[in-house]
Design a protein around this motif. Structure first.
Motif, PDB file in Angstrom:
ATOM      1  N   THR A  26      26.899  44.734  32.079  1.00  0.00           N
ATOM      2  CA  THR A  26      28.035  45.511  32.460  1.00  0.00           C
ATOM      3  C   THR A  26      28.098  47.120  32.070  1.00  0.00           C
ATOM      4  O   THR A  26      28.414  47.985  32.784  1.00  0.00           O
ATOM      5  N   ARG A  27      27.557  47.302  30.882  1.00  0.00           N
ATOM      6  CA  ARG A  27      27.302  48.499  30.661  1.00  0.00           C
ATOM      7  C   ARG A  27      26.301  49.407  31.276  1.00  0.00           C
ATOM      8  O   ARG A  27      26.455  50.518  31.801  1.00  0.00           O
ATOM      9  N   ARG A  29      25.724  48.595  34.603  1.00  0.00           N
ATOM     10  CA  ARG A  29      26.373  48.972  35.915  1.00  0.00           C
ATOM     11  C   ARG A  29      27.264  50.099  35.934  1.00  0.00           C
ATOM     12  O   ARG A  29      27.411  50.891  36.615  1.00  0.00           O
ATOM     13  N   ASN A  30      28.002  50.055  34.422  1.00  0.00           N
ATOM     14  CA  ASN A  30      29.083  51.208  34.336  1.00  0.00           C
ATOM     15  C   ASN A  30      28.102  52.710  34.229  1.00  0.00           C
ATOM     16  O   ASN A  30      28.792  53.703  34.744  1.00  0.00           O
ATOM     17  N   THR A  31      27.037  52.674  33.639  1.00  0.00           N
ATOM     18  CA  THR A  31      26.423  53.921  33.431  1.00  0.00           C
ATOM     19  C   THR A  31      25.885  54.353  34.724  1.00  0.00           C
ATOM     20  O   THR A  31      25.766  55.642  35.234  1.00  0.00           O
ATOM     21  N   ARG A  33      27.064  53.356  37.911  1.00  0.00           N
ATOM     22  CA  ARG A  33      28.325  54.089  38.467  1.00  0.00           C
ATOM     23  C   ARG A  33      28.511  55.431  38.112  1.00  0.00           C
ATOM     24  O   ARG A  33      28.926  56.404  39.192  1.00  0.00           O
TER      25      ARG A  33
END
Length: 88
Positions: A26-27, A29-31, A33
């Motif tokens: 998740t981390r 993917r967030n970065t 994004r």
């Protein structure tokens, strides 16, 4: 369902590791994004800084076994190409 003591422990460990790996994924993917949003906005300075953080996060995930090395390299390469294209 696990029957032996060792199998029960292995099942508990698997649940914990799954949660940790999910958080790491998740981390990453967030970065990614954040980088993509900066690219769409056309802000190269923000995109370059976000890309630097995303690279670090992806390589950490690689070292922890969440992503394959080539997958992270491919994603970094494609993102950096898009960030460089903003300047042009």
């Amino acid at each position: 369902m696990a029957n032996t003591t060792s199998a029960k422990k292995a099942a508990r460990k698997m649940v914990r590791k799954t949660a940790v790996n999910k958080a790491r994924r998740t981390r990453v993917r967030n970065t990614i994004r954040v980088v993509e949003e900066a690219i769409v906005a056309g802000d190269q300075a923000v995109a370059a800084e976000a890309l630097r953080k995303a690279q670090s996060e992806m390589m950490t995930a690689v070292s922890k076994g969440v992503f394959h090395k080539n997958t992270a390299s491919r994603k970094i390469s494609r993102l950096s190409k898009r960030v460089k294209a903003i300047a042009a």
